[in-house]
Design a protein around this motif. Structure first.
Motif, PDB file in Angstrom:
ATOM      1  N   PHE A   1      -3.647  -5.291  12.593  1.00 25.54           N
ATOM      2  CA  PHE A   1      -3.918  -4.857  11.412  1.00 25.54           C
ATOM      3  C   PHE A   1      -4.235  -3.315  11.131  1.00 25.54           C
ATOM      4  CE2 PHE A   1      -8.270  -6.173  13.122  1.00 25.54           C
ATOM      5  CZ  PHE A   1      -8.896  -4.853  13.236  1.00 25.54           C
ATOM      6  N   PHE A   2      -4.263  -2.729   9.945  1.00 24.91           N
ATOM      7  CA  PHE A   2      -4.415  -1.214   9.899  1.00 24.91           C
ATOM      8  C   PHE A   2      -5.900  -1.074   9.573  1.00 24.91           C
ATOM      9  CE2 PHE A   2       0.013  -1.386   8.376  1.00 24.91           C
ATOM     10  CZ  PHE A   2       0.626  -0.670   9.207  1.00 24.91           C
ATOM     11  N   PRO A   3      -6.486  -0.416  10.339  1.00 21.98           N
ATOM     12  CA  PRO A   3      -7.980  -0.294  10.286  1.00 21.98           C
ATOM     13  C   PRO A   3      -8.149   0.748   8.958  1.00 21.98           C
ATOM     14  CG  PRO A   3      -7.096   1.068  12.097  1.00 21.98           C
ATOM     15  CD  PRO A   3      -5.796   0.358  11.664  1.00 21.98           C
TER      16      PRO A   3
ATOM     17  N   VAL B   1      -6.541   2.739   5.451  1.00 20.52           N
ATOM     18  CA  VAL B   1      -5.452   2.711   4.486  1.00 20.52           C
ATOM     19  C   VAL B   1      -4.409   3.740   4.862  1.00 20.52           C
ATOM     20  CG1 VAL B   1      -4.885   3.050   1.735  1.00 20.52           C
ATOM     21  CG2 VAL B   1      -6.735   2.005   2.417  1.00 20.52           C
ATOM     22  N   ASP B   2      -4.927   4.914   5.590  1.00 28.54           N
ATOM     23  CA  ASP B   2      -3.775   5.926   5.779  1.00 28.54           C
ATOM     24  C   ASP B   2      -2.389   5.376   6.552  1.00 28.54           C
ATOM     25  OD1 ASP B   2      -4.925   5.111   8.267  1.00 28.54           O
ATOM     26  OD2 ASP B   2      -5.674   7.300   8.771  1.00 28.54           O
ATOM     27  N   GLY B   3      -2.654   4.327   7.207  1.00 34.55           N
ATOM     28  CA  GLY B   3      -1.276   3.615   7.943  1.00 34.55           C
ATOM     29  C   GLY B   3      -0.441   3.332   6.866  1.00 34.55           C
ATOM     30  N   ILE B   4      -0.802   2.383   6.004  1.00 35.87           N
ATOM     31  CA  ILE B   4       0.009   1.696   5.146  1.00 35.87           C
ATOM     32  C   ILE B   4       0.551   2.860   4.210  1.00 35.87           C
ATOM     33  CG2 ILE B   4      -1.691   0.778   3.743  1.00 35.87           C
ATOM     34  CD1 ILE B   4       0.116  -1.623   3.146  1.00 35.87           C
ATOM     35  N   GLU B   5      -0.361   3.710   3.717  1.00 35.33           N
ATOM     36  CA  GLU B   5      -0.174   4.725   2.721  1.00 35.33           C
ATOM     37  C   GLU B   5       1.102   5.588   3.187  1.00 35.33           C
ATOM     38  OE1 GLU B   5      -2.599   8.340   0.207  1.00 35.33           O
ATOM     39  OE2 GLU B   5      -3.441   7.758   2.403  1.00 35.33           O
TER      40      GLU B   5
ATOM     41  N   SER C   1       9.078  -0.940   1.179  1.00 39.72           N
ATOM     42  CA  SER C   1       8.857  -1.469  -0.209  1.00 39.72           C
ATOM     43  C   SER C   1       7.866  -2.789   0.246  1.00 39.72           C
ATOM     44  CB  SER C   1       9.998  -2.151  -0.622  1.00 39.72           C
ATOM     45  OG  SER C   1      10.635  -2.939   0.093  1.00 39.72           O
ATOM     46  N   ALA C   2       7.881  -3.128   1.629  1.00 42.25           N
ATOM     47  CA  ALA C   2       7.217  -4.585   1.926  1.00 42.25           C
ATOM     48  C   ALA C   2       6.603  -4.259   3.290  1.00 42.25           C
ATOM     49  CB  ALA C   2       8.010  -5.619   1.830  1.00 42.25           C
ATOM     50  N   VAL C   3       5.287  -4.818   3.611  1.00 38.11           N
ATOM     51  CA  VAL C   3       4.610  -4.649   4.855  1.00 38.11           C
ATOM     52  C   VAL C   3       3.907  -6.032   5.410  1.00 38.11           C
ATOM     53  CG1 VAL C   3       2.705  -3.577   5.910  1.00 38.11           C
ATOM     54  CG2 VAL C   3       3.981  -2.434   4.349  1.00 38.11           C
ATOM     55  N   ILE C   4       4.182  -6.172   6.683  1.00 34.32           N
ATOM     56  CA  ILE C   4       3.609  -7.739   7.197  1.00 34.32           C
ATOM     57  C   ILE C   4       2.854  -6.895   8.214  1.00 34.32           C
ATOM     58  CG2 ILE C   4       5.651  -7.898   8.667  1.00 34.32           C
ATOM     59  CD1 ILE C   4       5.288 -10.852   8.363  1.00 34.32           C
ATOM     60  N   GLN C   5       1.576  -7.604   8.462  1.00 35.99           N
ATOM     61  CA  GLN C   5       0.544  -7.210   9.250  1.00 35.99           C
ATOM     62  C   GLN C   5      -0.402  -8.543   9.451  1.00 35.99           C
ATOM     63  OE1 GLN C   5      -1.916  -4.234   6.828  1.00 35.99           O
ATOM     64  NE2 GLN C   5      -3.314  -6.023   7.989  1.00 35.99           N
TER      65      GLN C   5
ATOM     66  N   GLY D   1      -7.719  -9.396   9.430  1.00 32.95           N
ATOM     67  CA  GLY D   1      -8.726  -9.555  10.437  1.00 32.95           C
ATOM     68  C   GLY D   1      -9.590  -8.049  10.007  1.00 32.95           C
ATOM     69  N   SER D   2      -9.015  -6.932   9.322  1.00 27.44           N
ATOM     70  CA  SER D   2      -9.990  -5.971   9.428  1.00 27.44           C
ATOM     71  C   SER D   2     -11.059  -6.045   8.429  1.00 27.44           C
ATOM     72  CB  SER D   2      -8.909  -4.511   9.100  1.00 27.44           C
ATOM     73  OG  SER D   2      -9.587  -3.586   8.660  1.00 27.44           O
ATOM     74  N   ILE D   3     -11.834  -5.231   8.610  1.00 25.55           N
ATOM     75  CA  ILE D   3     -13.074  -5.383   7.488  1.00 25.55           C
ATOM     76  C   ILE D   3     -12.742  -4.456   6.184  1.00 25.55           C
ATOM     77  CG2 ILE D   3     -15.075  -5.237   9.223  1.00 25.55           C
ATOM     78  CD1 ILE D   3     -15.483  -2.279   8.894  1.00 25.55           C
ATOM     79  N   ARG D   4     -11.458  -3.778   6.297  1.00 26.17           N
ATOM     80  CA  ARG D   4     -10.866  -3.118   5.148  1.00 26.17           C
ATOM     81  C   ARG D   4      -9.767  -3.794   4.736  1.00 26.17           C
ATOM     82  NH1 ARG D   4     -12.710   0.992   8.748  1.00 26.17           N
ATOM     83  NH2 ARG D   4     -14.424   2.402   7.793  1.00 26.17           N
ATOM     84  N   ASP D   5      -9.654  -4.907   4.955  1.00 25.10           N
ATOM     85  CA  ASP D   5      -8.364  -5.901   4.326  1.00 25.10           C
ATOM     86  C   ASP D   5      -8.398  -5.790   2.865  1.00 25.10           C
ATOM     87  OD1 ASP D   5      -7.151  -6.578   6.936  1.00 25.10           O
ATOM     88  OD2 ASP D   5      -7.970  -8.663   6.744  1.00 25.10           O
TER      89      ASP D   5
END
Length: 398
Positions: free
Chosen positions: A347-349, A351-355, A363-367, A370-374
């Motif tokens: 997971f991305f801990p 937002v900066d990664g997916i941003e 256009s689409a992300v799969i991950q 399980g993150s507290i920031r989901d």
């Protein structure tokens, strides 16, 4: 048949071998026809007798033989009772070959197999090195995870630097190579199909250490063999079965089952408002499958079931995103209307990664979830009209 297997367990033979081996001071114990020639030479050299050093060597080999036999029996009972982690784990294997050296020239190395030989065969080229074997197995675990008779994988230092499942084999190789042609130089190509003449011509245009395939046409072999040092490997008989991963350090051994289970639709959950088309979803699963074979932290960018950027082995997931994006921008001609997807092995801990990915045109992300920031990740995906799919499983590779 279990009863027959139990009946066939030899008790007397190993007992006599062990007794003879224990008494090597006075007894020469022979446990293999391969030892006959050495025995004859020994008898001829010692007027019908054997030397103590020879008897000691034969004793050593005899105890190894009985230990190997008992280990096979122990392993059978462990498998039968599904006791994969018994209190005492016995490892057994046969020497395939002593290698020139390990990862580096000052390290000693050999390769062993649980069976009498490997399920891959070398057809041509220089002797395989430790690093060659390591790369070959890394490439094969990816290519054998792809659909039958489809897919080209290029590996360098155990990391994929290009993968494509285009149905045209030649195009598949060209697309995989285009993902990162610089890293592919001196790498390993694994083809999950039989190589033909046209592809062999393409392969010979680039310097490669190893070419692997599920068989080779005669004309293709003739062309590939023009490079005398190119190692050519037939992996047609190799399949996923009873696979475990081992890491050994400081006289301890870590064991785990391999991360090779095929993905199915129920492993994933679409969490964004925008839903993927069937084609987009297939592309996401392709990227996620490749991602689990990339060293963590891993990011894989893909388009049309072909990787277009791979970021691997970084302590920062954000850095892996940037590397994958830089590779894509350097080697690909992405158009504004192209649908490029991204996969992350965990997971991305933040937002900066997916941003960073979305800003690069993903256009689409799969991950994995399980993150507290989901919820923050989902919120960002919805605000930017990005498709977001969560996996129920994480796929670290260290």
């Amino acid at each position: 048949n279990h009863s027959k297997i139990i009946e066939n367990i030899d008790v007397g033979g190993p007992t006599m071998v062990r007794a003879a081996a224990k008494n090597y001071n006075d007894v020469t114990v022979i446990t293999s026809p391969k030892q006959y020639e050495k025995l004859i030479n020994e008898l001829n050299s010692n007027k019908g007798s054997t030397s103590l050093s020879f008897r000691e060597k034969m004793s050593e080999e005899a105890f190894s033989e009985t230990a190997y036999y008992d280990a096979l029996i122990s392993d059978y009972f462990n498998k039968m009772s599904k006791n994969f982690f018994p209190k005492k784990k016995v490892f057994f294997s046969n020497l395939v070959e002593k290698l020139r050296y390990g990862e580096n020239p000052h390290q000693e190395s050999a390769i062993y197999s649980k069976t009498k030989k490997l399920d891959i065969s070398q057809i041509h080229g220089k002797q395989l090195s430790y690093n060659n074997y390591n790369d070959i197995f890394s490439a094969l675990i990816i290519s054998k995870s792809l659909p039958k008779n489809i897919g080209t994988v290029i590996v360098k230092h155990t990391n994929p630097c290009g993968v494509s499942t285009h149905k045209d084999h030649k195009k598949s190789y060209q697309l995989a190579l285009a993902c990162d042609p610089i890293s592919a130089f001196g790498g390993i190509v694994s083809c999950n199909y039989k190589i033909n003449k046209n592809l062999a011509i393409e392969l010979n245009k680039v310097f490669l250490e190893v070419v692997i395939a599920n068989g080779f046409e005669k004309e293709a072999l003739k062309i590939l063999k023009k490079k005398k040092n190119l190692r050519i490997i037939n992996a047609n008989d190799l399949s996923f079965k009873n696979m475990n991963n081992f890491i050994s350090n400081f006289n301890s051994i870590l064991i785990q089952s391999s991360d090779i289970n095929p993905f199915i639709k129920k492993n994933f959950k679409i969490v964004s408002k925008k839903k993927p088309s069937a084609t987009e979803f297939k592309n996401l699963i392709f990227a996620f499958n490749i991602c689990r074979f990339v060293k963590s932290n891993a990011i894989v960018l893909a388009k049309d079931n072909t990787t277009v950027g791979i970021g691997s082995g970084q302590p920062s997931r954000l850095d892996s995103c940037k590397i994958a994006i830089n590779k894509m921008n350097k080697f690909q001609k992405i158009q504004n209307n192209d649908e490029v997807v991204a996969a992350s092995d965990a997971f991305f801990p933040f937002v900066d990664g997916i941003e960073t990915l979305v800003q690069a045109g993903i256009s689409a992300v799969i991950q994995p979830s399980g993150s507290i920031r989901d919820k923050e990740i989902i919120k960002f995906a919805n605000q930017t009209g990005t498709i977001l799919v969560f996996s129920k499983t994480r796929h670290f590779k260290h």
